[in-house]
Design an enzyme around this catalytic site. Structure first.
Site, PDB file in Angstrom:
ATOM      1  CE1 TYR A 181      32.630  33.833  42.292  1.00  0.00           C
ATOM      2  CE2 TYR A 181      34.263  34.072  44.020  1.00  0.00           C
ATOM      3  CZ  TYR A 181      33.949  33.895  42.694  1.00  0.00           C
ATOM      4  OH  TYR A 181      34.949  33.795  41.765  1.00  0.00           O
TER       5      TYR A 181
ATOM      6  CG  HIS B 180      36.130  29.121  40.828  1.00  0.00           C
ATOM      7  ND1 HIS B 180      37.489  28.974  40.790  1.00  0.00           N
ATOM      8  CD2 HIS B 180      35.906  30.457  40.948  1.00  0.00           C
ATOM      9  CE1 HIS B 180      38.071  30.167  40.888  1.00  0.00           C
ATOM     10  NE2 HIS B 180      37.117  31.090  40.983  1.00  0.00           N
TER      11      HIS B 180
ATOM     12  CG  ASP C 189      42.666  28.691  39.718  1.00  0.00           C
ATOM     13  OD1 ASP C 189      41.511  28.265  39.529  1.00  0.00           O
ATOM     14  OD2 ASP C 189      42.977  29.890  39.628  1.00  0.00           O
TER      15      ASP C 189
ATOM     16  CD  GLN D 220      40.293  33.745  43.511  1.00  0.00           C
ATOM     17  OE1 GLN D 220      39.083  33.866  43.636  1.00  0.00           O
ATOM     18  NE2 GLN D 220      40.861  33.506  42.347  1.00  0.00           N
TER      19      GLN D 220
ATOM     20  CB  THR E 123      43.755  25.445  31.453  1.00  0.00           C
ATOM     21  OG1 THR E 123      42.385  25.125  31.375  1.00  0.00           O
ATOM     22  CG2 THR E 123      44.477  25.055  30.197  1.00  0.00           C
TER      23      THR E 123
ATOM     24  CB  ILE F  97      45.200  29.756  31.436  1.00  0.00           C
ATOM     25  CG1 ILE F  97      45.520  28.932  30.208  1.00  0.00           C
ATOM     26  CG2 ILE F  97      44.187  30.853  31.151  1.00  0.00           C
ATOM     27  CD1 ILE F  97      45.518  29.654  28.901  1.00  0.00           C
TER      28      ILE F  97
ATOM     29  CG  ASP G 115      57.046  72.998  39.355  1.00  0.00           C
ATOM     30  OD1 ASP G 115      56.942  73.022  38.115  1.00  0.00           O
ATOM     31  OD2 ASP G 115      56.079  72.823  40.113  1.00  0.00           O
TER      32      ASP G 115
HETATM   33  C1  SPV Z   1      52.684  69.203  40.160  1.00  0.00           C
HETATM   34  O1  SPV Z   1      52.736  68.039  40.569  1.00  0.00           O
HETATM   35  O2  SPV Z   1      53.566  69.685  39.467  1.00  0.00           O
HETATM   36  C2  SPV Z   1      51.527  70.042  40.473  1.00  0.00           C
HETATM   37  C3  SPV Z   1      50.785  69.818  41.701  1.00  0.00           C
HETATM   38  O3  SPV Z   1      51.262  70.952  39.722  1.00  0.00           O
HETATM   39  S1  SPV Z   1      51.472  70.858  42.905  1.00  0.00           S
HETATM   40  O4  SPV Z   1      52.842  70.444  43.131  1.00  0.00           O
HETATM   41  O5  SPV Z   1      50.663  70.729  44.108  1.00  0.00           O
HETATM   42  O6  SPV Z   1      51.428  72.228  42.406  1.00  0.00           O
HETATM   43 MG    MG Z   2      52.780  71.460  38.403  1.00  0.00          MG
END
Ligand code: SPV
Ligand code: MG
Length: 368
Positions: A15, A29, A32, A38, A62, A65, A144
């Site tokens: 702050y 404040h 708590d 904090q 309170t 909460i 992929d």
């Molecule tokens: C994925 O996460 O499938 C992506 C990013 O397309 S990369 O793997 O870098 O192509």
């Molecule tokens: Mg991809």
């Protein structure tokens, strides 16, 4: 609020800056903060106030909460597709950089949803999730190469959405045929996905991080802009982002090719540009960022620092990136752990030695 005459922004937990500016007679404040994280902040408030004789008033807190509890309530209440979808746009306006982490399952989504840390008086959390074609495929034991179809992946996102409220960005590979994009956008928007990223590659689908990109071609600008236009036309809300992913650097092309494409994709209606790279150094994408930031076609930039992983978020912010995607780290962290534990059980013929290395039964029972 009737009794509030002025609201002053405070973007840190500390702050001091605002206190010095306002020199208030009283700070109120809940008590708590005498304990826990904090405590130090409270001490600083007291010593700052003492400089001009200000007083700290601490009404009794309170019980039961807390902001954490409110956050949990929000998660439990859930969200609507429209509210979730609009979050990404709002975050982009509010944050120096939007931090997205890959989620390949509801449990990984839940970690992203719930995790928060306080570091140097700053509240840290991930802003949203990345649905990765790579990790969605790996999860199913497949490469992929789009053998996991969109419907399977979208069904899975629905399950992730059942237990989370944060926004999600969808990796749509190259978006498929231009004639089909409309239906993909409709499906994503309907369930509340905030953005779709399409890449400008055609031909055999191969993950971009493979060294050998033989058989992979970059789409012609003219063809790819048709996809962008089709996606934009199909989307029903301004909150849904169509992000174009440029693969020039992945395919060994130069900066001027990447820039030419970025400008064309922006002119075609893209909401942001993902500039991808598989270099170990972010130099290439920083050069792109420097030039594209000055272009009249500038739109927000996104990066995926999988190979140049030493780059710090502060550097990305400095170079003008607005979204960072940590694209595969939840999957890459779970796999070695599962493999190691399986191996140890096999060798040891019992599990006692690894019990301490994994979540306890008590914790797993009460995790959800
Ligand atoms: C994925 O996460 O499938 C992506 C990013 O397309 S990369 O793997 O870098 O192509
Ligand atoms: Mg991809």
């Amino acid at each position: 609020m009737k009794y509030v005459s002025k609201v002053i922004k405070q973007d840190t937990l500390d702050y001091t800056k605002n206190l010095k500016m306002l020199k208030p007679d009283y700070v109120v404040h809940g008590d708590d903060w005498k304990y826990g994280i904090q405590k130090e902040i409270r001490k600083k408030v007291i010593s700052t106030l003492s400089k001009w004789g200000g007083k700290l008033i601490e009404p009794k807190y309170t019980k039961d909460i807390s902001s954490e509890k409110i956050r949990k309530e929000i998660i439990n209440t859930g969200t609507t597709p429209d509210v979730r979808k609009s979050k990404l746009k709002r975050l982009l306006n509010a944050k120096p950089i939007v931090k997205i982490l890959e989620a390949h399952s509801p449990i990984s989504g839940l970690i992203i949803e719930k995790l928060s840390v306080i570091k140097k008086n700053k509240f840290l959390e991930f802003d949203g999730m990345w649905s990765s074609s790579l990790t969605d495929s790996i999860l199913r034991g497949k490469p992929d190469n789009q053998s996991v179809d969109y419907s399977t992946r979208i069904n899975w996102i629905n399950e992730i959405f059942e237990v989370t409220t944060k926004p999600l960005i969808f990796d749509a590979d190259n978006g498929g045929r231009v004639e089909h994009i409309k239906y993909l956008v409709n499906q994503l928007e309907r369930i509340g996905v905030s953005a779709m990223i399409i890449e400008d590659k055609v031909g055999l689908k191969k993950n971009s991080l493979f060294k050998d990109q033989k058989g992979v071609e970059q789409d012609k600008i003219k063809n790819f802009t048709k996809k962008i236009q089709a996606a934009k036309k199909a989307s029903v809300s301004d909150d849904f982002f169509v992000i174009s992913r440029i693969e020039s650097f992945i395919l060994g092309k130069n900066l001027s090719d990447a820039l030419k494409r970025a400008e064309a994709y922006s002119a075609a209606g893209s909401d942001a540009i993902l500039i991808h790279s598989k270099e170990k150094d972010p130099k290439q994408i920083f050069e792109f960022a420097k030039k594209f930031s000055k272009s009249k076609f500038y739109i927000p930039m996104v990066c995926v620092p999988s190979t140049y992983s030493h780059v710090h978020e502060s550097e990305l912010i400095k170079h003008g990136f607005k979204i960072v995607i940590y694209a595969n780290h939840m999957m890459r962290s779970s796999y070695p752990n599962m493999s190691n534990i399986a191996k140890k059980i096999l060798l040891d013929k019992r599990t006692s030695k690894i019990e301490k290395k994994i979540t306890s039964i008590k914790d797993i029972l009460t995790l959800i």
